[in-house]
Design an enzyme around this catalytic site. Structure first.
Site, PDB file in Angstrom:
ATOM      1  N   CYS A   2       0.850  -1.179   0.000  1.00  0.00           N
ATOM      2  CA  CYS A   2       0.000   0.000   0.000  1.00  0.00           C
ATOM      3  C   CYS A   2       0.889   1.233   0.000  1.00  0.00           C
ATOM      4  O   CYS A   2       2.099   1.142   0.094  1.00  0.00           O
ATOM      5  CB  CYS A   2      -0.909   0.000   1.217  1.00  0.00           C
ATOM      6  SG  CYS A   2      -1.856  -1.530   1.425  1.00  0.00           S
ATOM      7  N   ARG A  27       1.438   1.156  -5.990  1.00  0.00           N
ATOM      8  CA  ARG A  27       1.634   0.282  -4.834  1.00  0.00           C
ATOM      9  C   ARG A  27       0.338  -0.357  -4.357  1.00  0.00           C
ATOM     10  O   ARG A  27       0.356  -1.221  -3.464  1.00  0.00           O
ATOM     11  CB  ARG A  27       2.259   1.070  -3.680  1.00  0.00           C
ATOM     12  CG  ARG A  27       3.609   1.670  -4.003  1.00  0.00           C
ATOM     13  CD  ARG A  27       4.100   2.518  -2.833  1.00  0.00           C
ATOM     14  NE  ARG A  27       4.418   1.707  -1.688  1.00  0.00           N
ATOM     15  CZ  ARG A  27       5.638   1.312  -1.361  1.00  0.00           C
ATOM     16  NH1 ARG A  27       6.666   1.638  -2.111  1.00  0.00           N
ATOM     17  NH2 ARG A  27       5.853   0.593  -0.287  1.00  0.00           N
ATOM     18  N   TRP A  84      -3.876  -1.891  -1.202  1.00  0.00           N
ATOM     19  CA  TRP A  84      -3.940  -3.213  -1.824  1.00  0.00           C
ATOM     20  C   TRP A  84      -4.473  -4.151  -0.751  1.00  0.00           C
ATOM     21  O   TRP A  84      -3.843  -4.333   0.296  1.00  0.00           O
ATOM     22  CB  TRP A  84      -2.562  -3.648  -2.304  1.00  0.00           C
ATOM     23  CG  TRP A  84      -2.556  -4.934  -3.048  1.00  0.00           C
ATOM     24  CD1 TRP A  84      -2.856  -5.123  -4.368  1.00  0.00           C
ATOM     25  CD2 TRP A  84      -2.239  -6.234  -2.534  1.00  0.00           C
ATOM     26  NE1 TRP A  84      -2.743  -6.451  -4.704  1.00  0.00           N
ATOM     27  CE2 TRP A  84      -2.365  -7.164  -3.598  1.00  0.00           C
ATOM     28  CE3 TRP A  84      -1.863  -6.717  -1.279  1.00  0.00           C
ATOM     29  CZ2 TRP A  84      -2.130  -8.520  -3.454  1.00  0.00           C
ATOM     30  CZ3 TRP A  84      -1.626  -8.073  -1.120  1.00  0.00           C
ATOM     31  CH2 TRP A  84      -1.751  -8.956  -2.199  1.00  0.00           C
ATOM     32  N   ASN A 108       0.533   0.417   6.386  1.00  0.00           N
ATOM     33  CA  ASN A 108       1.027  -0.583   5.438  1.00  0.00           C
ATOM     34  C   ASN A 108       1.533  -1.773   6.237  1.00  0.00           C
ATOM     35  O   ASN A 108       2.140  -1.600   7.292  1.00  0.00           O
ATOM     36  CB  ASN A 108       2.192  -0.041   4.607  1.00  0.00           C
ATOM     37  CG  ASN A 108       1.780   1.025   3.632  1.00  0.00           C
ATOM     38  OD1 ASN A 108       0.601   1.300   3.458  1.00  0.00           O
ATOM     39  ND2 ASN A 108       2.762   1.644   2.996  1.00  0.00           N
ATOM     40  N   GLY A 109       1.347  -2.986   5.694  1.00  0.00           N
ATOM     41  CA  GLY A 109       1.871  -4.171   6.367  1.00  0.00           C
ATOM     42  C   GLY A 109       0.755  -5.059   6.894  1.00  0.00           C
ATOM     43  O   GLY A 109      -0.426  -4.885   6.566  1.00  0.00           O
ATOM     44  N   GLU A 492      10.107 -15.769 -17.692  1.00  0.00           N
ATOM     45  CA  GLU A 492       9.790 -14.355 -17.559  1.00  0.00           C
ATOM     46  C   GLU A 492       8.749 -13.920 -18.590  1.00  0.00           C
ATOM     47  O   GLU A 492       7.845 -13.131 -18.287  1.00  0.00           O
ATOM     48  CB  GLU A 492      11.074 -13.518 -17.691  1.00  0.00           C
ATOM     49  CG  GLU A 492      10.873 -12.008 -17.695  1.00  0.00           C
ATOM     50  CD  GLU A 492      10.303 -11.449 -16.410  1.00  0.00           C
ATOM     51  OE1 GLU A 492       9.983 -10.251 -16.397  1.00  0.00           O
ATOM     52  OE2 GLU A 492      10.143 -12.199 -15.419  1.00  0.00           O
ATOM     53  N   LYS A 496       5.094 -12.295 -17.671  1.00  0.00           N
ATOM     54  CA  LYS A 496       4.651 -11.001 -18.174  1.00  0.00           C
ATOM     55  C   LYS A 496       3.294 -11.128 -18.878  1.00  0.00           C
ATOM     56  O   LYS A 496       2.413 -10.294 -18.698  1.00  0.00           O
ATOM     57  CB  LYS A 496       5.675 -10.424 -19.157  1.00  0.00           C
ATOM     58  CG  LYS A 496       6.931  -9.898 -18.505  1.00  0.00           C
ATOM     59  CD  LYS A 496       6.629  -8.613 -17.737  1.00  0.00           C
ATOM     60  CE  LYS A 496       7.722  -8.328 -16.714  1.00  0.00           C
ATOM     61  NZ  LYS A 496       7.680  -9.191 -15.534  1.00  0.00           N
ATOM     62  N   GLU A 499       0.430 -11.761 -16.262  1.00  0.00           N
ATOM     63  CA  GLU A 499       0.134 -10.748 -15.255  1.00  0.00           C
ATOM     64  C   GLU A 499      -0.509  -9.502 -15.835  1.00  0.00           C
ATOM     65  O   GLU A 499      -1.222  -8.796 -15.107  1.00  0.00           O
ATOM     66  CB  GLU A 499       1.375 -10.398 -14.426  1.00  0.00           C
ATOM     67  CG  GLU A 499       2.468  -9.638 -15.118  1.00  0.00           C
ATOM     68  CD  GLU A 499       3.655  -9.383 -14.199  1.00  0.00           C
ATOM     69  OE1 GLU A 499       3.464  -9.288 -12.974  1.00  0.00           O
ATOM     70  OE2 GLU A 499       4.779  -9.267 -14.703  1.00  0.00           O
ATOM     71  N   HIS A 515       7.340 -34.554 -21.880  1.00  0.00           N
ATOM     72  CA  HIS A 515       7.108 -35.193 -20.585  1.00  0.00           C
ATOM     73  C   HIS A 515       5.841 -34.664 -19.915  1.00  0.00           C
ATOM     74  O   HIS A 515       5.752 -34.661 -18.687  1.00  0.00           O
ATOM     75  CB  HIS A 515       8.314 -34.997 -19.678  1.00  0.00           C
ATOM     76  CG  HIS A 515       9.550 -35.687 -20.172  1.00  0.00           C
ATOM     77  ND1 HIS A 515       9.678 -37.061 -20.202  1.00  0.00           N
ATOM     78  CD2 HIS A 515      10.694 -35.184 -20.689  1.00  0.00           C
ATOM     79  CE1 HIS A 515      10.855 -37.376 -20.705  1.00  0.00           C
ATOM     80  NE2 HIS A 515      11.495 -36.261 -21.015  1.00  0.00           N
ATOM     81  N   LYS A 614       2.857  -3.112  -7.035  1.00  0.00           N
ATOM     82  CA  LYS A 614       4.274  -3.072  -7.397  1.00  0.00           C
ATOM     83  C   LYS A 614       5.182  -3.606  -6.294  1.00  0.00           C
ATOM     84  O   LYS A 614       6.036  -4.433  -6.522  1.00  0.00           O
ATOM     85  CB  LYS A 614       4.665  -1.632  -7.747  1.00  0.00           C
ATOM     86  CG  LYS A 614       6.113  -1.470  -8.191  1.00  0.00           C
ATOM     87  CD  LYS A 614       6.349  -2.117  -9.536  1.00  0.00           C
ATOM     88  CE  LYS A 614       7.745  -1.909 -10.039  1.00  0.00           C
ATOM     89  NZ  LYS A 614       7.969  -2.628 -11.299  1.00  0.00           N
TER      90      LYS A 614
END
Length: 619
Positions: A2, A27, A84, A108-109, A492, A496, A499, A515, A614
């Protein structure tokens, strides 16, 4: 995950709070709110109690801004938050700030013992309107105010009863001339102005008002008034903290001519990589001085590498493993930080522990570093993009990438500059241990000098990649394949794509296709292949034939000199001539572009993908 901003001044701080929240929105963007304190607020229709006004809205900051404007918000003291969601759903009642009898608080947290505190406070007569852990803290502070403490003392007593991570900013109608704050596990800084002062979780939130900042340390609390700042350590003894001048530029925080920050940051990569390489050249090559004053002794005596990271940074570490073992002859292990911290580790104090984090505040990575140190690891190195952040401060050695501010949630330039940093670390260790000759060092430095140009050539492929993305837009699933050092780039690329476009994507080593994953392949499952002109190219070609035999559609990123030809169901885009050992960095560019343009075609919110934020400062 946040964002926090606060301000106290002789001017109206509401515009400062709203501008700060807009810069912090990356954030967290589930909800946003501000609370202000000032004389007469009760006469203007206070939401909760006299002299404290609050406005909260789910969704983006702009919606909250409109509500604040319609209610004529104006004051010289206030705090703001963009959220968030963790505890409790995305509702206005769960949005911050939370208020308890004139005490307004943003957080935050995560507070791990919030349930026990909630029951205790209910027994004391407090009621709860939200599902959050944060409301517990507001009530706890008010409880100590009723016992005769002032706001700072009440905060200091309250945080001693909290278990978990927090950054807190608090104001009260009883003390309209100051705000107080606290930090444990989540970043928080104080901004110093002339006759006004600020707090924020990120310097970008207050850069329009001041560049002079104090980074609070673990366990610190602080009192912030118009006249000055007092900082107290965990034992409540007043201390002096260094004042830093931020070099973050306003231009780096503006979108400019680009449609999205992700697009801007993709195109900034040649410059970001060149700036990161410049640090290497300024040291005269692969010098231990790149990493710290005592790096020469540390790097000369390590017998292996342990890399700890999350998400994109973890994939950078996986790439580095190939470089490190090939060039140094030493073992390298790479582990997801959130897994490492919860298992019994066999410690080897002669290993170098490397933590990688764009923000320098990734909670799982920070906790993994603490765990490693508790096991006796004192050889620690952080690769980070944010100076003075928590993880570098906790590390013995550090390398700061020069990516500049990265606003888009999907990391791009941070990833490629991390790869440059890891390559420099590999070459420096090899040189320190006598495994890199002057001639070899010269060749590697020359390759680095040419890297920004090769990245720019890869960016020039954007129109071709955009055409591919139109074909991806209606798909629901995709596979990415790579071999050897390019397998992490496939990982990666898949990350991308999923997301920001919400297309489900998975990556596999190409040799693993038969496999299991081959069972998924059909005409509706596009398969992206990273196929540079290296020693494994012929193996990759065989894997491509396996896909074509099942009717799969292939999208191949290869090199100009790879002798790959298009055919029915096999589409080819050629990146520049194979750049050898640095090829993974160049091949990261087209998979970033593919994800970006697929998201554009699907109409998703590129910079703020759903359910993500983020900076990951919670478990």
């Amino acid at each position: 995950m946040c964002g926090i901003v606060g301000a106290i001044a002789d001017r109206d701080v509401v515009p400062v709070l709203i501008e700060g929240l807009k810069r912090l929105e990356y954030r967290g963007y589930d909800s946003a709110g501000i609370a202000i304190v000032g004389p007469g607020a009760a006469d203007q229709g206070a939401e909760a109690s006299a002299d404290v006004r609050r406005v909260r809205r789910t969704g983006r900051v702009a919606e909250m801004e409109s509500a604040a404007a319609s209610e004529a918000f104006s004051a010289g003291l206030g705090i703001g938050h963009t959220r968030w969601a963790t505890h409790g759903g995305v509702t206005e009642h769960n949005a911050h700030p939370h208020i308890s009898h004139g005490v307004a608080l943003v957080h935050n947290g995560i507070i791990e013992n919030h349930e026990a505190q909630r029951e205790r406070l209910r027994a004391l007569g407090y009621s709860f309107e939200s599902q959050t852990d944060t409301e517990v803290i507001a009530h706890l502070i008010h409880h100590y105010l009723t016992q005769g403490d002032d706001l700072l003392q009440a905060l200091q007593r309250a945080v001693k009863e909290l278990e978990g991570a927090y950054a807190l900013a608090v104001v009260s109608r009883q003390e309209p001339d100051r705000m107080v704050c606290a930090r444990m596990g989540c970043p928080l800084l104080v901004g110093l102005g002339e006759g006004e002062n600020f707090i924020a979780s990120d310097v970008s939130a207050i850069i329009q008002a001041t560049r002079r900042v104090i980074f609070l340390e673990e366990g610190d609390t602080a009192e912030v008034t118009r006249e000055g700042v007092r900082v107290f350590a965990a034992d409540d003894v007043e201390v002096k903290r260094d004042v830093h001048v931020s070099d973050v530029s306003l231009a780096s925080l503006e979108l400019g001519p680009y449609r999205h920050f992700m697009q801007k940051e993709i195109h900034e990569q040649p410059r970001a990589i060149a700036d990161t390489i410049e640090a290497i050249m300024d040291c005269g090559g692969f010098s231990p001085e790149l990493f710290g004053a005592d790096a020469a002794h540390v790097l000369r005596n390590i017998d292996g590498l342990q890399i700890l990271a999350c998400g994109t940074s973890y994939y950078a570490g996986l790439t580095a493993r190939y470089w490190f073992e090939a060039m140094t002859g030493l073992p390298c292990t790479v582990e997801i930080a959130s897994e490492y911290r919860y298992r019994k580790v066999v410690a080897n104090p002669n290993q170098l522990i490397v933590t990688i984090s764009q923000s320098g505040e990734t909670l799982d990575t920070m906790e993994a570093l603490k765990y490693a140190k508790s096991l006796g690891h004192d050889k620690t190195l952080s690769i980070c993009n944010v100076p003075e952040s928590a993880i570098p401060r906790a590390s013995r050695l550090v390398f700061y990438t020069r990516a500049g501010a990265e606003i888009g949630v999907a990391s791009t330039k941070a990833f490629t500059t991390q790869l440059v940093a890891l390559f420099a670390l590999t070459a420096t260790v090899a040189k320190a241990q006598g495994k890199l000759s002057p001639e070899q060092e010269a060749e590697l430095l020359d390759a680095l000098r040419h890297l920004p140009g090769s990245v720019q050539h890869a960016l020039n492929l954007e129109p071709q990649v955009a055409v591919w993305s139109e074909r991806f837009a209606p798909k629901q699933h995709a596979l990415f394949l790579g071999r050897g050092i390019h397998y992490p780039i496939a990982l990666e690329g898949a990350l991308k794509l999923k997301e920001i476009s919400y297309i489900h994507a998975e990556a596999y080593p190409a040799g693993e296709l038969k496999h299991g994953p081959l069972a998924l392949v059909d005409a509706e499952m596009p398969v992206v292949v990273i196929a540079p002109n290296d020693s494994l190219l012929e193996k990759v070609k065989s894997n491509i034939q396996e896909v074509r035999a099942r009717g799969g559609e292939m999208y191949v990123f290869t090199d100009a000199d790879s002798h790959f030809s298009e055919s029915e169901g096999v589409h080819v885009i050629r990146t520049p001539r194979h750049v050898g050992i640095l090829s993974p960095i160049v091949h990261a560019i087209p998979v970033q572009l593919l994800a970006y343009h697929a998201a554009l075609a699907r109409g998703t919110d590129v910079d703020k993908p759903r359910n993500l934020a983020k900076s990951v400062t919670v478990e």
